[in-house]
Scaffold this motif. Sequence first.
Motif, short mmCIF file in Angstrom:
data_model
loop_
_atom_site.label_atom_id
_atom_site.label_comp_id
_atom_site.label_asym_id
_atom_site.label_seq_id
_atom_site.Cartn_x
_atom_site.Cartn_y
_atom_site.Cartn_z
N ARG A 182 -2.28 -10.32 5.84
CA ARG A 182 -1.86 -9.23 6.61
C ARG A 182 -3.02 -8.72 7.49
O ARG A 182 -3.13 -8.59 8.91
CB ARG A 182 -0.46 -8.82 6.17
CG ARG A 182 -0.40 -7.25 7.22
CD ARG A 182 0.88 -6.78 6.30
NE ARG A 182 0.58 -6.02 5.53
CZ ARG A 182 0.11 -4.96 5.62
NH1 ARG A 182 -0.38 -4.44 6.92
NH2 ARG A 182 0.17 -4.07 4.18
N LYS A 230 -4.41 3.91 -3.37
CA LYS A 230 -3.60 2.61 -3.34
C LYS A 230 -4.14 1.81 -2.10
O LYS A 230 -3.25 1.99 -0.88
CB LYS A 230 -2.43 3.02 -3.54
CG LYS A 230 -1.34 2.17 -4.20
CD LYS A 230 0.06 2.78 -4.45
CE LYS A 230 0.67 3.09 -3.54
NZ LYS A 230 2.06 3.76 -4.19
N THR A 231 -4.77 0.97 -2.00
CA THR A 231 -5.17 0.31 -0.35
C THR A 231 -6.47 -1.26 -0.53
O THR A 231 -6.51 -1.71 -2.50
CB THR A 231 -5.69 0.96 0.05
OG1 THR A 231 -6.61 1.16 1.59
CG2 THR A 231 -7.50 1.67 -0.83
N PHE A 232 -6.62 -1.72 0.01
CA PHE A 232 -7.40 -3.23 0.06
C PHE A 232 -9.52 -2.45 0.42
O PHE A 232 -9.27 -1.73 0.36
CB PHE A 232 -6.98 -3.48 1.55
CG PHE A 232 -7.03 -2.81 2.63
CD1 PHE A 232 -6.35 -2.61 2.42
CD2 PHE A 232 -9.14 -3.73 2.83
CE1 PHE A 232 -6.53 -2.07 4.23
CE2 PHE A 232 -9.20 -3.39 4.72
CZ PHE A 232 -8.06 -2.31 4.92
N TYR A 241 -1.27 -8.43 0.42
CA TYR A 241 -1.19 -8.15 1.71
C TYR A 241 -2.51 -8.08 1.71
O TYR A 241 -2.56 -8.05 3.44
CB TYR A 241 -0.44 -7.00 1.69
CG TYR A 241 -1.46 -5.64 1.27
CD1 TYR A 241 -0.90 -5.20 -0.16
CD2 TYR A 241 -2.15 -4.91 2.64
CE1 TYR A 241 -1.74 -3.52 -0.12
CE2 TYR A 241 -2.81 -3.96 2.12
CZ TYR A 241 -2.29 -3.53 0.48
OH TYR A 241 -3.20 -2.06 0.38
N LEU A 269 -5.04 -2.86 -3.84
CA LEU A 269 -4.63 -2.11 -5.18
C LEU A 269 -3.46 -1.43 -4.83
O LEU A 269 -2.54 -0.93 -4.31
CB LEU A 269 -5.65 -1.34 -5.41
CG LEU A 269 -6.85 -1.45 -6.07
CD1 LEU A 269 -7.64 -3.01 -4.85
CD2 LEU A 269 -7.39 -0.32 -6.57
N THR A 270 -2.66 -2.37 -6.44
CA THR A 270 -1.07 -1.05 -6.36
C THR A 270 -0.60 -0.50 -7.29
O THR A 270 -1.82 -0.91 -8.86
CB THR A 270 -0.05 -2.35 -6.25
OG1 THR A 270 0.19 -3.01 -7.17
CG2 THR A 270 0.10 -3.06 -4.17
N ASP A 288 6.44 4.19 1.57
CA ASP A 288 7.33 5.39 0.67
C ASP A 288 7.99 6.09 0.65
O ASP A 288 8.00 7.51 0.94
CB ASP A 288 5.90 6.72 1.15
CG ASP A 288 4.45 6.23 0.76
OD1 ASP A 288 4.01 5.21 -0.69
OD2 ASP A 288 3.35 5.88 1.57
N GLN A 311 0.99 -1.36 0.08
CA GLN A 311 -0.08 0.28 -0.25
C GLN A 311 1.00 1.11 -0.53
O GLN A 311 0.53 2.77 -0.38
CB GLN A 311 -1.00 0.49 1.11
CG GLN A 311 -0.26 0.09 2.62
CD GLN A 311 0.52 -0.74 3.29
OE1 GLN A 311 0.39 -1.93 2.54
NE2 GLN A 311 1.30 -0.61 3.84
N ALA A 312 2.34 1.26 0.06
CA ALA A 312 2.96 1.89 0.76
C ALA A 312 4.27 1.61 -0.55
O ALA A 312 5.15 2.31 0.04
CB ALA A 312 3.33 2.00 2.34
N THR A 313 3.95 1.30 -2.04
CA THR A 313 5.65 1.81 -2.70
C THR A 313 6.53 3.09 -2.99
O THR A 313 5.63 4.04 -3.33
CB THR A 313 4.80 1.01 -3.32
OG1 THR A 313 3.90 1.95 -4.41
CG2 THR A 313 4.54 -0.59 -3.61
#
Lengths: 148, 407
Positions: B94, B243-245, B91, B236-237, A134, A120-122
């Motif tokens: 997790r 950018k989350t689930f 993820y 989601l990436t 990030d 979620q933080a690439t």
Amino acid sequence: MADYNEIISAFKNKPGGIIEAFHAIQKEYSYIPEEAVVAAADAFDMSKARAYGVATFYSYLKVGKRGKNVIRICESAPCHVAGADKVVAALEKELGIKMGETTGDGKFTLEFTECVGQCQATPVITINSVPYGDVTAEKVGEILAAYK
Amino acid sequence: MAQEMRIVLRNYGKIDPLKIEDYIGVGGYQSLAKAKGMGQSAVIDEVRKSNLRGRGGAGFNAGMKWGFSYNTPADQKYVVCNADEGEPGTYKDRIIMQNDPHTLLEGMAICGYAIGATKGFIYCRGEYPYVVDVLNTAIDQAKASGVLGDFDIEVRMGAGAYVCGEETALIESIEGHRGEPRFKPPFPGVAGLWGKPTVVNNVETFANVPVILEKGAEWFSSIGAAKYPGTKVFTLTGDVVNKTFFELPTDVTIRDVVFGMGGGVKDGKKLKAVQIGGTSGGFIPESLLDTQVDFDSMSAIGATLGSGAVFVMDEDTDLVDVIDRITKFFEHESCGKCAPCREGTKRMHEIVSKVNKGLATADDIALSERLGKVMTRACLCGLGQAAPAPLLTTLSHFRPEFNAKLG
Ligand SMILES: Cc1cc2nc3c(=O)[nH]c(=O)nc-3n(C[C@H](O)[C@H](O)[C@H](O)COP(=O)(O)O)c2cc1C
Ligand code: FES
């Protein structure tokens, strides 16, 4: 530092516990000393070759010395397109070493990893398994300061 | 527009995951008690009828799988939870474990009761030591309060081998060996951990079980796609706004996920491709976005639902460079047990790198395509069989990108 023989004996009676033992040793030493692999082979009643085969199969485990703080940079596709290469360049510059190397004072090692499940933080890096998300070239110095 | 529907994440943000009282306060562990009142085969029937299918990628009916182990007599049986979560971009397991660990324990205990197992293992990837701590806290609390009865659960850590997500490699790893997949059959349901009947299910699969027992098979099977009912957690990436689930019913389309929930492509750019299911998934062009995300609809377009990872790439993405990276992943993760995978992943990466550097010819591309087809059929396990999918699907949908880089 706890002696690896003591750590190994705590897992000795656990069926299949050699990998757990390796994890516990690595947590203490930040790597697995060669002699610990030999000791584990003995404790888990297997050949040295087999114990070494197990220890080296897994990329999260490292046989042989490395730095006290292990920095891993995720290079899986989502981190790759998010600019992991810029983070690599910044870390190499900041520490004065290349990927795969350890600083002269033994404090830091730089390694690649595949996805660590923080996508979620690439782009993502981990230091001693603690994730940082990030990450930008600018943030690298600040993150490292806590470990210096 | 698609709406979130939370079944496996029903307690997300509502309870303190580190307090068993909170879980019990929202009805937790009542499904386990209910199961014990129903009898073993009735529980298995209920799960089978719900048509809950594995959320770890293979989509097998969970109740049927439990039935195999139930019907195999043995002095010891095992329940194993696959929490290896190695598919890049994923993820969701997790999120489930960090926010509601007891739902996983309850799902496993229900399975244990149903098949007659008194021991369970959670194989959690080594990169998640902080999740292992949450799980161990939850297990300690569950044991202390007695809710699990005679069912014992132990966490074992993976150690950075993607192949250990494959169920027989995972079993080898719990046994303390190199994580090399076994020949199948026999399947783990009949002869798994230490040769005993073993159910291996994904975290998300188990997390559905307490709700199915509570609300019934009929309720569950009416949600989402008829053949793959329920919900799926997506992560989601890439070049996507959100950018989350999200947890969504399985009858939404890829477009709903990327443009609805995901908010579309970042910075107002156009979409080039979406890869679903993790790094082993196929690449999907814009023209197929109205496909439903369920297992069978995705298979029908040569893609996969897989783990539910959704990797969005905008118009500026260099697809050949991405495939170069992905083929390197498979070269690194191949365990080396079978030759088609050990040699194939290496040569495939070599060829794609050559294309990426502008040094390849049309013959090289033809060769990589042939190699991919051979690997799909000849490799021992799903790793090698799926490894060519990203390359083969980009060649069928985005071939001009490769041609543009020929030397
Ligand atoms: C290379 C490879 C990696 C896999 N990784 C995972 C994984 O990380 N998590 C998972 O649940 N299943 C994974 N699987 C699928 C498992 O083999 C197995 O089908 C699954 O755990 C069964 O659980 P389910 O029926 O609940 O999905 C993987 C399969 C292969 C071939
Ligand atoms: S892709 Fe880098 S953390 Fe998942």
